[in-house]
Write a protein that holds these residues in place. Structure first.
Motif, short mmCIF file in Angstrom:
data_model
loop_
_atom_site.label_atom_id
_atom_site.label_comp_id
_atom_site.label_asym_id
_atom_site.label_seq_id
_atom_site.Cartn_x
_atom_site.Cartn_y
_atom_site.Cartn_z
N LEU A 137 17.09 15.41 9.49
CA LEU A 137 16.71 16.22 8.34
C LEU A 137 15.73 17.32 8.73
O LEU A 137 15.00 17.22 9.71
N THR A 138 15.71 18.39 7.91
CA THR A 138 14.68 19.42 8.05
C THR A 138 13.36 18.90 7.48
O THR A 138 13.32 17.84 6.83
N LEU A 139 12.28 19.65 7.69
CA LEU A 139 10.98 19.23 7.17
C LEU A 139 11.01 19.12 5.65
O LEU A 139 10.52 18.13 5.08
N LEU A 140 11.59 20.11 4.97
CA LEU A 140 11.66 20.06 3.51
C LEU A 140 12.45 18.84 3.06
O LEU A 140 12.06 18.14 2.12
N GLU A 141 13.57 18.55 3.73
CA GLU A 141 14.38 17.39 3.37
C GLU A 141 13.61 16.10 3.65
O GLU A 141 13.70 15.13 2.88
N ASP A 142 12.85 16.08 4.75
CA ASP A 142 12.01 14.91 5.05
C ASP A 142 10.99 14.67 3.95
O ASP A 142 10.73 13.52 3.55
N LYS A 143 10.37 15.75 3.46
CA LYS A 143 9.38 15.63 2.39
C LYS A 143 10.05 15.09 1.12
O LYS A 143 9.49 14.25 0.42
N LEU A 160 0.27 11.13 -4.03
CA LEU A 160 0.88 12.07 -3.09
C LEU A 160 -0.21 12.65 -2.19
O LEU A 160 -1.15 13.28 -2.67
N ASP A 161 -0.05 12.49 -0.88
CA ASP A 161 -1.05 12.96 0.07
C ASP A 161 -0.53 14.20 0.80
O ASP A 161 0.21 14.10 1.78
N GLU A 162 -0.87 15.37 0.28
CA GLU A 162 -0.50 16.65 0.90
C GLU A 162 0.97 16.71 1.26
O GLU A 162 1.34 17.08 2.38
N VAL A 163 1.82 16.38 0.30
CA VAL A 163 3.26 16.35 0.59
C VAL A 163 3.83 17.75 0.81
O VAL A 163 4.96 17.89 1.27
N MET A 164 3.06 18.80 0.49
CA MET A 164 3.56 20.17 0.68
C MET A 164 3.04 20.80 1.96
O MET A 164 3.32 21.96 2.25
N ALA A 165 2.26 20.06 2.73
CA ALA A 165 1.72 20.59 3.99
C ALA A 165 2.85 20.98 4.93
O ALA A 165 3.79 20.21 5.14
#
Length: 238
Positions: A137-143, A160-165
Motif C-alpha cells: 500500500l501507499t502511505l495514504l492507503e496505510d493510514k 488518533l495519534d498524528e494519523v495525518m503525519a
C-alpha cells in the motif's frame, strides 16, 4: 464519555505527564496539541493502556479503567490508531481488518466479523484494495488501513495519534473528510495533530499541553489567542 483526573507519569527524572485533567463529551472531536515532548503521545498511551500512570484516574463511560489492560479497554469501546502504522504486511487489507473485527470485541463470530469488515472497508474507501497485501500500500492507503482496523474494533471513542503525519495537503484533506464521516457515524474522536489547519477544520475543542501539563483548553480561536499558548507552541510553530 471520558474523564481524566490528575494523571501523572514519570520516566526516571523526566515528567511526561503531570496532573493532567480533561474530559471528552459524547459526539465531539477533541484535539490535543503542543510542542514535541509536551506529553501528548504519553497521554494517549496512558488512555489506551500501553502505559500505567503513577498517579491519577481514568474513567470511561462511567467506569474506572485506570488499571485495565489494553484489550479490556478495546472491548469496552476505546479504539486507537497509531502515528507509525503497524499493519500485518504479508496479509491482505481484508485480513488485516478481519483481525480488528475478530479481536475488537470478545467472542465475535467469523460471520459477524466479516459483516463489520464489509461495512468499514466501504466506508473508508479501501474496498478496491481488499485483496492487496498491506505491504504494497501507499502511505495514504496505510493510514486509511490503520484507521479502518481501529474502526473494526467498533469503538465508541477513537484515539488518533498524528494519523495525518507525512501526508500531502490534498491527502490530508481526504483524511479530514474521513474523520468527519467517522464522527457522523456516531464515534467520538480525540486526536493529536501538529497541522494547525487540520486542527482548525476538525476540532470542536482544543486542549494544549506543554511539559506534561494542560496549559489551556477551549475553542480553537480561544486557545490560538492565548499568550501562553502562543509562547509555548503557536509562536514557535510560526
Amino acid at each position: 464519555m471520558l474523564r481524566v483526573e490528575g494523571l501523572s507519569k514519570r520516566f526516571g527524572g523526566v515528567v511526561a505527564a503531570s496532573g493532567v485533567d480533561l474530559q471528552v463529551q459524547p459526539g465531539e472531536i477533541l484535539a490535543v496539541i503542543g510542542p514535541n515532548g509536551a506529553g501528548k503521545s504519553t497521554l494517549l498511551n496512558l488512555l489506551s493502556g500501553l502505559l500505567r500512570p503513577d498517579q491519577g484516574r481514568i474513567e470511561f463511560l462511567g467506569e474506572e479503567i485506570t488499571q485495565a489492560p489494553p484489550e479490556v479497554r478495546t472491548w469496552k469501546g476505546l479504539g486507537r490508531a497509531f502515528q507509525i502504522v503497524q499493519p500485518f504486511p504479508e496479509m491482505t487489507v481484508w485480513e488485516n481488518l478481519l483481525v480488528g473485527a475478530l479481536y475488537g470485541k470478545p467472542n465475535t463470530s467469523l460471520k459477524v466479523a466479516e459483516g463489520v469488515v464489509e461495512e468499514i472497508i466501504e466506508r473508508t474507501g479501501l474496498a478496491p484494495k481488499a485483496q492487496t497485501l498491506a505491504g504494497e500500500l501507499t502511505l495514504l492507503e496505510d493510514k486509511r488501513l490503520e484507521l479502518a482496523r481501529a474502526l473494526c474494533t467498533r469503538p465508541r471513542l477513537l484515539l488518533l495519534d498524528e494519523v495525518m503525519a507525512g501526508l500531502r495537503p490534498s491527502e490530508a484533506l481526504e483524511a479530514v473528510e474521513l474523520v468527519r464521516r467517522i464522527r457522523e457515524s456516531g464515534v467520538t474522536v480525540l486526536f493529536i495533530e501538529h497541522l494547525m489547519p487540520v486542527v482548525r477544520a476538525l476540532a470542536d475543542r482544543v486542549v494544549v499541553m506543554d511539559y506534561g501539563q494542560v496549559i489551556a483548553q477551549g475553542r480553537y480561536d480561544e486557545v490560538a489567542a492565548n499568550p501562553r499558548v502562543r509562547e509555548a507552541y503557536l509562536g514557535r510553530a510560526s
